[in-house]
Design an enzyme around this catalytic site. Structure first.
Site, PDB file in Angstrom:
ATOM      1  N   LYS A 170       0.916  -1.345   0.030  1.00 13.16           N
ATOM      2  CA  LYS A 170       0.193  -0.175  -0.102  1.00 13.16           C
ATOM      3  C   LYS A 170       0.915   1.073   0.139  1.00 13.16           C
ATOM      4  O   LYS A 170       2.483   0.784   0.469  1.00 13.16           O
ATOM      5  CB  LYS A 170      -1.224  -0.123   1.063  1.00 13.16           C
ATOM      6  CG  LYS A 170       0.035  -0.234   2.835  1.00 13.16           C
ATOM      7  CD  LYS A 170       0.614   0.832   3.177  1.00 13.16           C
ATOM      8  CE  LYS A 170       0.841   1.440   4.433  1.00 13.16           C
ATOM      9  NZ  LYS A 170       1.875   2.562   4.682  1.00 13.16           N
TER      10      LYS A 170
ATOM     11  N   ASP B 138      -1.265  -2.710   9.529  1.00 11.97           N
ATOM     12  CA  ASP B 138      -2.011  -2.204   8.432  1.00 11.97           C
ATOM     13  C   ASP B 138      -2.294  -3.745   7.849  1.00 11.97           C
ATOM     14  O   ASP B 138      -2.506  -3.660   6.349  1.00 11.97           O
ATOM     15  CB  ASP B 138      -0.300  -2.368   7.587  1.00 11.97           C
ATOM     16  CG  ASP B 138       0.133  -0.670   7.293  1.00 11.97           C
ATOM     17  OD1 ASP B 138      -1.256   0.143   8.278  1.00 11.97           O
ATOM     18  OD2 ASP B 138       0.679   0.075   7.689  1.00 11.97           O
TER      19      ASP B 138
HETATM   20  O1  C5P Z   1       0.741  -2.373  14.108  1.00  8.10           O
HETATM   21  P1  C5P Z   1       2.247  -2.697  13.603  1.00  8.10           P
HETATM   22  O2  C5P Z   1       2.978  -3.408  14.401  1.00  8.10           O
HETATM   23  O3  C5P Z   1       2.347  -1.881  12.172  1.00  8.10           O
HETATM   24  O4  C5P Z   1       3.102  -1.010  14.042  1.00  8.10           O
HETATM   25  C1  C5P Z   1       4.556  -0.930  14.667  1.00  8.10           C
HETATM   26  C2  C5P Z   1       4.938   0.433  15.082  1.00  8.10           C
HETATM   27  O5  C5P Z   1       4.431   1.337  14.249  1.00  8.10           O
HETATM   28  C3  C5P Z   1       4.042   0.008  16.910  1.00  8.10           C
HETATM   29  O6  C5P Z   1       4.998  -0.630  16.824  1.00  8.10           O
HETATM   30  C4  C5P Z   1       4.097   1.530  16.895  1.00  8.10           C
HETATM   31  O7  C5P Z   1       5.244   1.678  17.169  1.00  8.10           O
HETATM   32  C5  C5P Z   1       3.531   1.690  15.693  1.00  8.10           C
HETATM   33  N1  C5P Z   1       2.413   2.507  15.187  1.00  8.10           N
HETATM   34  C6  C5P Z   1       1.104   3.539  15.687  1.00  8.10           C
HETATM   35  N2  C5P Z   1       0.349   3.718  15.933  1.00  8.10           N
HETATM   36  C7  C5P Z   1      -0.211   3.460  15.375  1.00  8.10           C
HETATM   37  C8  C5P Z   1       0.053   1.769  14.304  1.00  8.10           C
HETATM   38  C9  C5P Z   1       1.715   1.379  14.154  1.00  8.10           C
HETATM   39  O8  C5P Z   1       2.532   4.170  16.997  1.00  8.10           O
HETATM   40  N3  C5P Z   1      -1.404   3.719  14.645  1.00  8.10           N
END
Ligand code: C5P
Length: 369
Positions: free
Chosen positions: A28, A195
């Site tokens: 994406k 995501d």
């Molecule tokens: O959810 P995911 O593991 O892909 O997110 C990676 C990092 O991005 C998280 O550990 C966090 O630090 C940050 N993040 C965030 N807020 C979100 C999505 C991701 O702070 N809405």
């Protein structure tokens, strides 16, 4: 490193072994990424408009026989689910561009199986199977074999890891005959990464909450004037950590005070004009591109700012950092324009490789179902 123990597979159900199940899921670009202040978990409320693209990760999933191992022998490409069932993950970089392939292969060499989102996705489904059936899905002496074919830059801000998880959820759901619905897969996906639901949903969608509560914008609007959006992705030789970007964003207190919540979805869908405009022509979309994380990423990585300004100086319709970076996305007028821009930007010293892609992409799906 994982030590395989064949006796763990002794109490298995007689699930038919079938051939390889293959599924793929898109990467994406965030057309719009607005971020609020972090909550008590340190996560950020987002208003994100995702456009999935034609670059896809593929997951091939099958049962395979455990190797004839000596007890205690260690394997680097296996990890065990919480109940102790073995899953193997092999990554294959499949980029059209040789330099992109080299960068990906280097990054993949550092990925531990137990941290791979494909392993985590398959592990969740194996555990769910055990919970439902009270026994393991694996015929005795077998493991689940996953081959992940990578075409999305690693740690590039294009949801490559999330696409691995989405493709694996779809493939292993079929392999284990779990028959989980799209909504159930989305719920599991959300627990793996913010995501993942976007990669499952495909098309162009609004993501609220942590960016993981999806409303697909383009499926109910067949009468909308819509055209393919052509993109050039400028790859960096090194990745950029998403948590590091969010941390720097918070350190400067950059978060917005007002971000709509998932509970407001219906009213946002009814009143927000941007959501209609992102389905428009490339020229309309070019005017809407916005990323709250861009300035922070450029502060952490001044080389990206240089790349960005060099891209802005071309005749691209517009340029934006993809997600938390480091990949930079250029919006082109046509496929030919994208190819020409890719050639032009390849000469820039900060651009390690270029990828041409287009959106919106198709949802995660089985191949040859
Ligand atoms: O959810 P995911 O593991 O892909 O997110 C990676 C990092 O991005 C998280 O550990 C966090 O630090 C940050 N993040 C965030 N807020 C979100 C999505 C991701 O702070 N809405």
């Amino acid at each position: 490193m994982t030590k395989l123990n064949q006796s763990k597979t002794a109490t298995t159900s007689a699930l038919d072994t079938q051939g390889t199940v293959t599924a793929s899921a898109p990467g994406k670009i965030n057309l719009v990424l607005q971020a609020g202040k972090p909550d008590e978990k340190g996560y950020h409320p987002l208003y994100s408009i995702f456009e999935t693209v034609s670059l896809r990760e593929t997951c091939h999933a099958s049962f395979a026989l455990l190797p004839d191992c000596e007890t205690g022998q260690a394997y680097t490409d296996f990890a065990l689910t919480p109940s102790g069932y073995p899953i193997k993950v092999e990554n294959k970089a499949d980029f059209a561009d040789a330099q992109a392939n080299r960068i990906a292969a280097q990054a993949l060499a550092e990925v531990e199986v137990s941290k791979h989102l494909a392993f985590k996705a398959a592990s969740l489904l194996v555990e769910l199977y055990i919970e439902r059936h009270g026994k393991t899905p694996l015929p005795a002496g077998h493991y689940i074999d996953l081959t992940i074919v990578k075409r999305i830059p690693i740690a590039g801000g294009m949801a490559g890891g999330s696409a691995d998880a989405a493709a694996t959820l779809v493939a292993v759901n079929k392999l284990l005959n779990l028959r989980l619905s799209r909504l159930e897969l989305e719920k599991l996906g959300r627990s793996l990464g913010a995501d993942v639901p976007a990669c499952l949903t495909g098309g162009i969608s609004l993501g609220l909450g942590y960016g993981d509560h999806m409303s697909r914008l383009d499926k109910d609007n067949p009468t909308e004037i819509r055209e393919t959006h052509h993109w050039v992705m400028l790859m960096s030789a090194t990745g950029l950590s998403t948590p590091a970007v969010f941390q720097a964003f918070d350190a400067k207190n950059c978060g917005r005070t007002e971000i709509p919540s998932p509970a407001q979805t219906a009213s946002i869908l009814a009143t927000d004009h941007t959501l209609k405009q992102v389905l428009g022509t490339s020229i309309t979309v070019a005017q809407l591109l916005q990323n709250d994380l861009q300035d922070t990423a450029f502060t952490l990585r001044p080389d990206l700012a240089q790349t960005y300004w060099a891209a802005k100086a071309t005749n691209a319709l517009n340029v934006i950092l993809s997600g938390s970076g480091p990949t930079i996305a250029m919006l082109a007028e046509s496929a030919d324009h994208a190819s020409a821009l890719a050639q032009q930007m390849l000469t820039h010293p900060n651009v390690a490789a270029t990828l041409v892609t287009s959106g919106p992409g198709l949802p995660a799906a089985l191949e040859h179902p």
